[in-house]
Motif scaffolding. Structure first.
Motif, PDB file in Angstrom:
ATOM      1  N   THR A  52      22.341 -10.660  10.622  1.00  0.00           N
ATOM      2  CA  THR A  52      21.762  -9.539   9.883  1.00  0.00           C
ATOM      3  C   THR A  52      21.620  -9.855   8.397  1.00  0.00           C
ATOM      4  N   ASP A  53      22.394 -10.822   7.922  1.00  0.00           N
ATOM      5  CA  ASP A  53      22.369 -11.233   6.518  1.00  0.00           C
ATOM      6  C   ASP A  53      22.077 -12.721   6.422  1.00  0.00           C
ATOM      7  N   SER A  54      21.706 -13.153   5.226  1.00  0.00           N
ATOM      8  CA  SER A  54      21.552 -14.577   4.935  1.00  0.00           C
ATOM      9  C   SER A  54      22.024 -14.820   3.507  1.00  0.00           C
ATOM     10  N   ILE A  55      22.206 -16.090   3.176  1.00  0.00           N
ATOM     11  CA  ILE A  55      22.599 -16.478   1.823  1.00  0.00           C
ATOM     12  C   ILE A  55      21.438 -17.254   1.223  1.00  0.00           C
ATOM     13  N   VAL A  56      20.951 -16.832   0.071  1.00  0.00           N
ATOM     14  CA  VAL A  56      19.801 -17.498  -0.533  1.00  0.00           C
ATOM     15  C   VAL A  56      20.214 -18.187  -1.836  1.00  0.00           C
ATOM     16  N   SER A  64      15.074 -10.961   3.059  1.00  0.00           N
ATOM     17  CA  SER A  64      14.952 -12.357   2.610  1.00  0.00           C
ATOM     18  C   SER A  64      13.644 -12.989   3.080  1.00  0.00           C
ATOM     19  N   MET A  65      13.063 -12.460   4.152  1.00  0.00           N
ATOM     20  CA  MET A  65      11.815 -13.020   4.668  1.00  0.00           C
ATOM     21  C   MET A  65      10.680 -12.897   3.661  1.00  0.00           C
ATOM     22  N   ASP A  66      10.797 -11.937   2.748  1.00  0.00           N
ATOM     23  CA  ASP A  66       9.748 -11.709   1.752  1.00  0.00           C
ATOM     24  C   ASP A  66      10.125 -12.230   0.373  1.00  0.00           C
ATOM     25  N   GLN A  67      11.270 -12.906   0.276  1.00  0.00           N
ATOM     26  CA  GLN A  67      11.719 -13.444  -1.010  1.00  0.00           C
ATOM     27  C   GLN A  67      11.278 -14.892  -1.181  1.00  0.00           C
ATOM     28  N   GLY A 102      21.013 -16.065   9.032  1.00  0.00           N
ATOM     29  CA  GLY A 102      19.952 -15.140   9.393  1.00  0.00           C
ATOM     30  C   GLY A 102      19.020 -15.834  10.375  1.00  0.00           C
ATOM     31  N   ASN A 103      17.752 -15.533  10.276  1.00  0.00           N
ATOM     32  CA  ASN A 103      16.741 -16.140  11.129  1.00  0.00           C
ATOM     33  C   ASN A 103      15.819 -17.017  10.299  1.00  0.00           C
TER      34      ASN A 103
END
Length: 213
Positions: A14-18, A131-134, A142-143
């Motif tokens: 559900t989360d990711s690290i960018v 994050s998909m739009d960042q 995440g994915n």
């Protein structure tokens, strides 16, 4: 990284690290670097990296987000055609190596002449959907944000129980990263790293595939 974050990032996804690339080299080595010299761990490791006549250059190194005593370094063949033709696991010729924390070497034996060194920022936790739009240089967990969503990229990885660990996205390159007269290493694309992700261990990071637009 707290355990609940690890579950959200690598299990529930559900989360990711960018992470982002920063040109301010007055900082310490941050969470790693892209461009510049390879970590000094590789100073006497030519045989580990180069394969016969195929020479490799250093791409980036990242402090392992869940093992602060380790880093993950990536090397790419000097010959673009080599990794263009071999771009999907188990025949992906990008090298991914986990190793102990190291500082940047003073030696230029693996340095990529096309890249200008940038520091990799501290990671920030992000909702995966957002994050998909960042814009980002690296996204952990995440994915994956795919350029081509085709099953054949994943076939062998799934057979061998590999899961998505992180991607490096060239959309997140600063304008100051690429030297004049050089091209983006992945054709303005993205490199996807996978690993065996267990309940307590993350093992065997590998280059799953890379894609370009």
């Amino acid at each position: 990284m707290p355990v609940d974050n690890k579950i959200n990032v690598l299990v529930e996804r559900t989360d990711s690290i960018v992470y982002h690339a920063e040109s301010d080299l007055r900082k310490d080595q941050g969470k790693g670097w892209i461009g510049g010299n390879a970590p000094d761990f590789f100073d006497e490791q030519d045989d580990l990296i180069h394969e016969g006549n195929q020479k490799y250059v250093f791409y980036l190194t990242l402090v392992h987000p869940f093992k602060p005593e380790s880093m993950i370094s990536i090397f790419i063949p000097e010959d673009y055609e080599e990794y263009l033709e071999n771009n999907i696991y188990p025949n992906c010729s990008i090298k991914v190596i986990e190793h102990p924390i190291s500082t940047e070497s003073t030696k230029e034996r693996f340095t990529n002449p096309g890249l200008i060194k940038h520091i990799i920022s501290d990671g920030t936790l992000s909702n995966d959907e957002k994050s998909m739009d960042q814009s980002f240089l690296i996204k952990v967990g995440g994915n994956p944000r795919l350029i081509q969503n085709e099953d054949y990229y994943f076939t062998k990885l799934r057979e061998e129980s590999f899961s998505f660990l992180f991607q490096v996205d060239e959309d997140g390159y600063p304008e100051t990263l690429i030297h004049d007269d050089y091209s983006y290493p992945f054709g303005f694309g993205s490199l996807y790293i996978f690993a065996i992700i267990g309940a307590t261990e993350i093992e065997h990071p590998v280059a799953g595939f890379w894609q370009f637009s």
